[in-house]
Design an enzyme around this catalytic site. Structure first.
Site, mmCIF file in Angstrom:
data_model
loop_
_atom_site.group_PDB
_atom_site.id
_atom_site.type_symbol
_atom_site.label_atom_id
_atom_site.label_comp_id
_atom_site.label_asym_id
_atom_site.label_seq_id
_atom_site.Cartn_x
_atom_site.Cartn_y
_atom_site.Cartn_z
ATOM 1 N N LYS A 39 40.298 45.679 36.310
ATOM 2 C CA LYS A 39 40.388 45.203 37.698
ATOM 3 C C LYS A 39 41.167 43.882 37.738
ATOM 4 C CE LYS A 39 35.882 43.031 37.024
ATOM 5 N NZ LYS A 39 34.430 43.100 37.299
ATOM 6 N N ARG A 134 22.754 41.821 43.599
ATOM 7 C CA ARG A 134 24.096 41.714 44.159
ATOM 8 C C ARG A 134 24.394 43.076 44.776
ATOM 9 N NH1 ARG A 134 29.172 40.143 40.368
ATOM 10 N NH2 ARG A 134 28.686 42.235 39.612
ATOM 11 N N TYR A 257 50.114 12.046 41.294
ATOM 12 C CA TYR A 257 49.457 11.813 42.581
ATOM 13 C C TYR A 257 48.190 10.982 42.422
ATOM 14 C CZ TYR A 257 52.385 15.195 45.044
ATOM 15 O OH TYR A 257 53.433 15.860 45.614
ATOM 16 N N MET A 305 51.342 20.690 42.320
ATOM 17 C CA MET A 305 51.552 22.095 42.666
ATOM 18 C C MET A 305 52.432 22.794 41.624
ATOM 19 S SD MET A 305 53.148 23.766 46.139
ATOM 20 C CE MET A 305 51.869 23.147 47.211
HETATM 21 C C1 LIG Z 1 33.896 43.217 35.904
HETATM 22 C C2 LIG Z 1 32.820 44.118 35.521
HETATM 23 C C3 LIG Z 1 32.578 44.427 34.170
HETATM 24 C C4 LIG Z 1 33.290 43.744 33.033
HETATM 25 O O1 LIG Z 1 32.683 42.502 32.803
HETATM 26 P P1 LIG Z 1 33.138 41.569 31.584
HETATM 27 O O2 LIG Z 1 32.211 40.430 31.625
HETATM 28 O O3 LIG Z 1 34.545 41.150 31.903
HETATM 29 O O4 LIG Z 1 33.069 42.385 30.370
HETATM 30 C C5 LIG Z 1 31.611 45.384 33.883
HETATM 31 N N1 LIG Z 1 30.901 45.974 34.873
HETATM 32 C C6 LIG Z 1 31.089 45.673 36.171
HETATM 33 C C7 LIG Z 1 30.259 46.339 37.207
HETATM 34 C C8 LIG Z 1 32.040 44.738 36.541
HETATM 35 O O5 LIG Z 1 32.206 44.430 37.838
#
Ligand SMILES: *Cc1c(COP(=O)(O)O)cnc(C)c1O
Length: 360
Positions: A39, A134, A257, A305
């Protein structure tokens, strides 16, 4: 991106390191299959490039339908999991057509699914909330939900899933959530998937049928205070740039800055082509580690930036054009994240589109 610009900032992606890290995940996983979590544009490394380097995985997990559709368009026939299922019912026909596997985490998603007319059955993951609070279905509803799904023409295979809140924290761990999961799913004989990277590394009892490593594939440790290298992983992204200016700053003069860094003596300061608009964390204060011309150094003052300043005191030979490593090989991204008060996940996924990304 235009190929005209020769701005020196580049994220080099070591695809052999991805393959190495997948191999380590494979050894840890035992007989479990590996769902490579790619992802967020492959954690900032480029979705297409990462999928190609990880094609030996047993499946992919992404967030959005767009990511999954891009993988199908590139010819991947792997199982592809949508980690949060669909966001709108209109996505459902395409999910079915592309044979994606959505996560179901709310009961009303099942209401929608069981009314849908689809071309083919959908393989589902039922996500249980075992304590993270969650996403997830209440475990005590599982039996009733499975009853509703039994025989439904829309439904193919079912995998049971949960996600751990504290797999990376030695004091808390996974025991309580794991016990709730087992209590809710005992005797069901359905495939299960539980483990993220931290659980895969630390809790072999969470392996189940599919493991879901993300961050470890990119060579990064999920544990505070450790680096991927200490776990046998290889860093995948090296963020490199160069000095585009060198200043001689007099004692008492400010740099950048707010003049928040004031030179304690006359000193040489390098200006690096990398700033917060590239994804470098603005919260990284003076002293954040950096490598200049092969020597360890530190940042000075506020990150701008498009630029940041580095200390050339111990790098006397540095000049305009000298290479700078912001993180990666020779400088674990975990150390930069720690200096910025964040985690490496955030730094990697924040790499901006304007940063040239090259596979090596
Ligand atoms: C992102 C995610 C993972 C991977 O987690 P890592 O800590 O990067 O290994 C696994 N399961 C779910 C549901 C996730 O959202």
């Amino acid at each position: 991106m235009s190929m005209l610009s020769r701005r020196p900032l580049t994220a080099r992606i070591d695809t052999a390191a991805l393959a190495h890290n997948l191999g380590l995940a494979r050894r840890l996983a035992g007989n479990a299959r590996i769902l490579a979590v790619i992802k967020a544009n492959g954690y900032g490394h480029g979705l297409a490039r990462v999928a190609d380097a990880l094609r030996a995985a047993d499946g992919f997990a992404v967030l959005t339908l767009d990511e999954a559709a891009a993988l199908r368009a590139q010819g991947y026939t792997h199982p592809i999991v949508l980690l949060e299922g669909w966001f709108h019912v209109d996505e459902l026909p395409e999910i079915a057509r592309l044979r994606l596997r959505p996560v179901i985490h709310r009961e009303d998603q099942l209401d929608v699914l069981l009314k849908a007319r689809l071309d083919n059955r959908i393989d589902l993951l039922l996500k249980l909330d075992t304590g993270m609070h969650r996403l997830g279905l209440p475990p005590q509803r599982l039996a009733a939900l499975l009853d509703r799904l039994r025989g439904a023409p829309q439904v193919g295979g079912i995998t049971l899933m949960t996600h751990f809140a504290c797999a990376d924290e030695p004091q808390v761990g996974v025991a309580e959530q794991l016990a709730r999961f087992h209590a809710a799913t005992r005797g069901l004989h359905l495939p299960v998937t539980l483990a993220n990277s931290a659980a895969l590394l630390r809790h072999p009892d969470t392996r189940g049928d599919w493991v879901r490593p993300g961050i470890l594939l990119y060579g990064v440790s999920p544990f505070a205070g450790t680096t991927g290298g200490e776990l046998g992983l290889l860093p995948v992204m090296t963020l490199e740039s160069a000095l585009i200016a060198v200043q001689t700053v007099r004692k008492g003069e400010g740099v950048g800055y707010g003049a928040v860094f004031v030179a304690p003596r006359d000193m040489r300061v390098g200006v690096v082509a990398c700033g917060y608009a590239d994804g470098y964390p603005r919260h990284a204060g003076t002293g954040t580690p950096v490598i200049v011309a092969g020597r360890p150094s530190r940042t000075l003052g506020r990150v701008s930036m498009d630029m940041l300043a580095v200390d050339l005191t111990d790098v006397p030979g540095a000049h305009v054009g000298s290479p700078v490593t912001l993180w990666g090989q020779g400088l674990p991204v975990e150390r930069v994240a720690e200096a910025a008060g964040t985690i490496a996940y955030e730094l990697l996924t924040a790499i901006a589109p304007r940063v040239r990304c090259e596979a090596v």
